[in-house]
Design a protein around this motif. Sequence first.
Motif, PDB file in Angstrom:
ATOM      1  N   ALA A 107      87.822  -2.792  21.697  1.00 55.19           N
ATOM      2  CA  ALA A 107      88.531  -3.880  22.293  1.00 55.19           C
ATOM      3  C   ALA A 107      88.960  -3.487  23.773  1.00 55.19           C
ATOM      4  CB  ALA A 107      89.448  -4.592  21.474  1.00 55.19           C
ATOM      5  N   PHE A 108      89.856  -2.263  23.722  1.00 60.58           N
ATOM      6  CA  PHE A 108      90.550  -1.944  24.869  1.00 60.58           C
ATOM      7  C   PHE A 108      89.403  -1.669  26.239  1.00 60.58           C
ATOM      8  CE2 PHE A 108      91.814   1.466  27.514  1.00 60.58           C
ATOM      9  CZ  PHE A 108      92.961   0.896  28.518  1.00 60.58           C
ATOM     10  N   LEU A 109      88.240  -0.942  25.819  1.00 62.66           N
ATOM     11  CA  LEU A 109      87.479  -0.951  26.869  1.00 62.66           C
ATOM     12  C   LEU A 109      86.520  -2.078  27.352  1.00 62.66           C
ATOM     13  CD1 LEU A 109      85.978   2.472  25.074  1.00 62.66           C
ATOM     14  CD2 LEU A 109      87.186   2.397  27.128  1.00 62.66           C
ATOM     15  N   ARG A 110      86.555  -3.160  26.317  1.00 62.80           N
ATOM     16  CA  ARG A 110      86.020  -4.258  26.903  1.00 62.80           C
ATOM     17  C   ARG A 110      87.106  -5.031  27.786  1.00 62.80           C
ATOM     18  NH1 ARG A 110      84.220  -4.359  21.445  1.00 62.80           N
ATOM     19  NH2 ARG A 110      85.918  -5.898  20.915  1.00 62.80           N
ATOM     20  N   GLY A 111      88.213  -4.638  27.797  1.00 67.16           N
ATOM     21  CA  GLY A 111      89.361  -5.328  28.549  1.00 67.16           C
ATOM     22  C   GLY A 111      90.278  -6.392  27.767  1.00 67.16           C
ATOM     23  N   GLU A 112      90.041  -6.419  26.450  1.00 69.33           N
ATOM     24  CA  GLU A 112      90.920  -7.341  25.625  1.00 69.33           C
ATOM     25  C   GLU A 112      92.133  -6.733  25.205  1.00 69.33           C
ATOM     26  OE1 GLU A 112      88.253  -8.099  22.427  1.00 69.33           O
ATOM     27  OE2 GLU A 112      86.687  -8.549  23.622  1.00 69.33           O
ATOM     28  N   THR A 113      92.959  -6.482  26.111  1.00 71.97           N
ATOM     29  CA  THR A 113      94.403  -5.669  26.145  1.00 71.97           C
ATOM     30  C   THR A 113      95.269  -6.221  25.290  1.00 71.97           C
ATOM     31  OG1 THR A 113      94.842  -6.266  28.384  1.00 71.97           O
ATOM     32  CG2 THR A 113      93.866  -4.027  28.210  1.00 71.97           C
ATOM     33  N   GLN A 114      95.222  -7.672  25.624  1.00 69.63           N
ATOM     34  CA  GLN A 114      96.358  -8.202  24.994  1.00 69.63           C
ATOM     35  C   GLN A 114      96.206  -8.507  23.509  1.00 69.63           C
ATOM     36  OE1 GLN A 114      99.246  -9.248  26.456  1.00 69.63           O
ATOM     37  NE2 GLN A 114      99.770  -9.666  24.145  1.00 69.63           N
ATOM     38  N   SER A 115      94.651  -8.722  23.037  1.00 74.03           N
ATOM     39  CA  SER A 115      94.543  -8.865  21.632  1.00 74.03           C
ATOM     40  C   SER A 115      94.610  -7.352  20.818  1.00 74.03           C
ATOM     41  CB  SER A 115      92.922  -9.259  21.603  1.00 74.03           C
ATOM     42  OG  SER A 115      92.001  -8.365  22.064  1.00 74.03           O
ATOM     43  N   VAL A 116      94.378  -6.283  21.516  1.00 72.22           N
ATOM     44  CA  VAL A 116      94.615  -5.130  21.158  1.00 72.22           C
ATOM     45  C   VAL A 116      96.393  -4.877  20.695  1.00 72.22           C
ATOM     46  CG1 VAL A 116      94.591  -2.532  21.591  1.00 72.22           C
ATOM     47  CG2 VAL A 116      92.628  -4.070  22.327  1.00 72.22           C
ATOM     48  N   LEU A 117      97.088  -5.300  21.622  1.00 74.52           N
ATOM     49  CA  LEU A 117      98.553  -5.318  21.491  1.00 74.52           C
ATOM     50  C   LEU A 117      98.881  -6.100  20.298  1.00 74.52           C
ATOM     51  CD1 LEU A 117      99.759  -5.301  25.197  1.00 74.52           C
ATOM     52  CD2 LEU A 117     100.145  -3.212  23.526  1.00 74.52           C
ATOM     53  N   ASP A 118      98.180  -7.533  20.325  1.00 75.83           N
ATOM     54  CA  ASP A 118      98.562  -8.085  19.200  1.00 75.83           C
ATOM     55  C   ASP A 118      98.369  -7.705  17.945  1.00 75.83           C
ATOM     56  OD1 ASP A 118      99.442 -10.026  20.889  1.00 75.83           O
ATOM     57  OD2 ASP A 118      97.963 -11.449  21.111  1.00 75.83           O
TER      58      ASP A 118
END
Length: 664
Positions: A218-229
Motif C-alpha cells: 500500500a505504501f508503494l502505491r502511495g496509500e500512506t494515510q491508510s498504512v498509518l491508520d
Amino acid sequence: MTSPHPDELLNAVAALPALPGVYRFFDAHGLLLYVGKARDLKRRVSNYFSRSHDGTRIGHMVSKIARLETTVVRSEAEALLLENNLIKTQQPRFNILFRDDKSYPYLRLSASTWVPAPTAGSGEGVSPPDPGHYPRMSYYRGAVDKRHQYFGPYPNAWAVKETIQLLQKVFRLRTCEDTVFSHRTRPCLLYQIKRCSGPCVGFIAPADYAADVRSASAFLRGETQSVLDELERRMMAHAERLAFEQAAEVRNQITALSKVLHQQAMESTTDQDVDILAVRVQGGRACVNLAMVRGGRHLGDRPYFPAHVEEGAVLAAWDDAAAAAPSEAPGAVEPSRSVEQRVLEAFMAQHYTGVPPPPVLVLGAPVDAHLIELLTAQSGIRLHTVFHPREHRRTWLDMAQKNAELQLARLLAEEGSQQARTRALAQALDLPDDALDRLRIECFDISHTAGESTVASCVVFEGHKMQNAQYRRYRIDGITPGDDYAAMRQVLQRRYGKLAQALRDDDGTAQPAQARLPDIVLIDGGKGQVGVAREVFEALGLDVGRIVGVEKGEGRKVGLEELVFADGREKIYLGADSAALMLVAQIRDEAHRFAITGMRAQRAKVRTGGSRLEDIPGVGPKKRARLLQRFGGVRGVAAASVEDLATVEGISAELAETIYRALH
C-alpha cells in the motif's frame, strides 16, 4: 517528367490499399531509410512519389528510395506500436531515434504461498519456516510474472535500492534469496540492526509478516494515510490484549514511517503516478529528461539523447502536413510544431509503446492530441496531459527542464572534446581530416586467467563515440593455453576473413555497409602482436598500414605509451597530455573491459557447470527454470540435497537422484 525510381517501386506504390499500416523505405543496398505509419497507406506513400522534392532534405531521402515494404494492420493504434518497435529495433536513418532501453528496473514482491488456517498458532512450530510463506522484496529487471507484485518502473537502479532500504527500515521485509533463507539457523546481521524481522528462524508469524507485506504494498502505491491508520489499529489491538512488546514494535514502525515521510518532503498527496517530460534542443542535439513520480514519491530522472534530430523532425513535419493537406504543394504547408515538439512526440511514441504510461503526463511542450488518443488506445490507460502546470507540478517541471539543460550542455561539451580528440589522432596518424565523422577504429584485446577461458574482444569507435551495439566477443579455442599471439591471429582471421573475401568478390569497387574495413585496427600490444596482425593482413590481402599497436612505455606507466606500426613506420610517442593519446587510451581501456567481463563470465560458466543442467535427461526448460528460481542459480542447485530437489514441482525422487549425480 521521367521518374528516377524503378518501375517495380512505382507499381508497388500504385497497388497499395487505402488501409492503416506501416511503410518502410530502403535504399539500393538494403539499408532502412525511414519508417512511417499511416491511416491510409496509399494516400500517404503516394505523396512521396507524386511531387518534386528537389533541393530539400525530403528530396535527399526520396532520391535514395529503391524498395518499399508495407504491413497492413487493423487500426492506427496498432500501426503506432509496430512503427515504433521497428524504429527501435531497425534504427532507420531518417527517423528521430531514441536508444532502446531493454528493460527498466522494478521493485518486486514475490508471491506468497501461505494460506491462513483456522488452527494457526503464533507462528511457532516444529517444521522449519517455508520461504514461500514470507515474500521477498528484490531489485528486478526482465519479463513480468503475474504471480508476483511489481512496482515501478524506476528511472535507475539507485532509486530501486533506496526504496528497498526504506522498506527495510519501516516494514523489515526480507531480501535474502530462498536458498539462504532455507539454510539459516540463526538470524543474520540485518535482523540485528532491525532491518529484517527474522522470518528465516521463525521470529515472526506468517500472518504478521503478511500484514507487513500488505502495508508495504500500500505504501508503494502511495496509500500512506491508510498504512498509518492500519498500523495504529494494529498497535491498539496489541495493547488491548496486553501484548505491549508487539504494540511497541508497531509503534516503532509508525515512528519510522512518519520520519521517512517527513524526509521525503512529498509535495502532493493527490498525484500518485506521474511522468514529467522536459525537452531541450541546441546545436543539432536534443535531450528529453524524464522524471518519475510513483506512489506520490519523486524517484528521480533520466536523460535521453535522440539521434537524427534534424532529419527526423523535417521528415515528420512534412509527413504530417502531406497527410493533412495532400492536395497542397510541399512548401505551401508550414510545420505546425517546433523541433522540440517533434522530439517529445517521438520520445513518447517510442517510450510508451514499450513501457505502460502513468495516467498523468506533465509536458514541457505541447504534443498532438491525436498521439495521446493513439497511446490511450494502445495502452488501455486514459492519459491526462498537462502543458502549463501549477503548484507542485510546476516545481517538478522546472526541475526536469533544468536537468535537461544541464545534461544537454554536458553532452555538447563532451562531444566537442571527443571531436577534438578524433582530429588530434587523425593528424598524428596523417589521416585526412575532412571525414572525421566516418573515421572508424576497431580495437582488439585478449583476456584469460592462466590460459583458462580465453576471450578476445573487438570494440568499435565511429562518429566520435563508442558504438556499443557493434561490439563483438570471440571465444578462442584450439590454441595452447596462454598463447596470446595465437589468440590474436585467430580473432583477426575470424573478424576479417569473410570481409576480405567480400571485398575481393566486389573487386574493391563497392563496399556494402556491413563490408567496410576500419580506418584503424588498434592492437593492445607491442611489436609481437603487431607482427601477428601484419601476417594475418598480408595473408588476407589487406592493407597493413591500417594496423596500429599500443605499446606500454617504460615501467608500463600510464601516459608513456607509444604507437607501433605494421608498415615499417617509426613508432611515435604522443605525449602524456596528448588528446590523441587520451582517445587511444579510452578505446584500448574499453576493449580491455569488454574482454575481461566476457572472460569472467565464460570462466564462471565453466567452473559452475552452467551447461550441465541443460544436458540432464528429463530436465526441460520449465523444470530447469523452476530449479533455478527455487535455488537461486546453478550453484544453489548443485548445493541442494536430493530431498531438497524433490520438493520442486515436477521433480520426482528418481529425477532428483539423476540431477544430484549429474552435478556431483
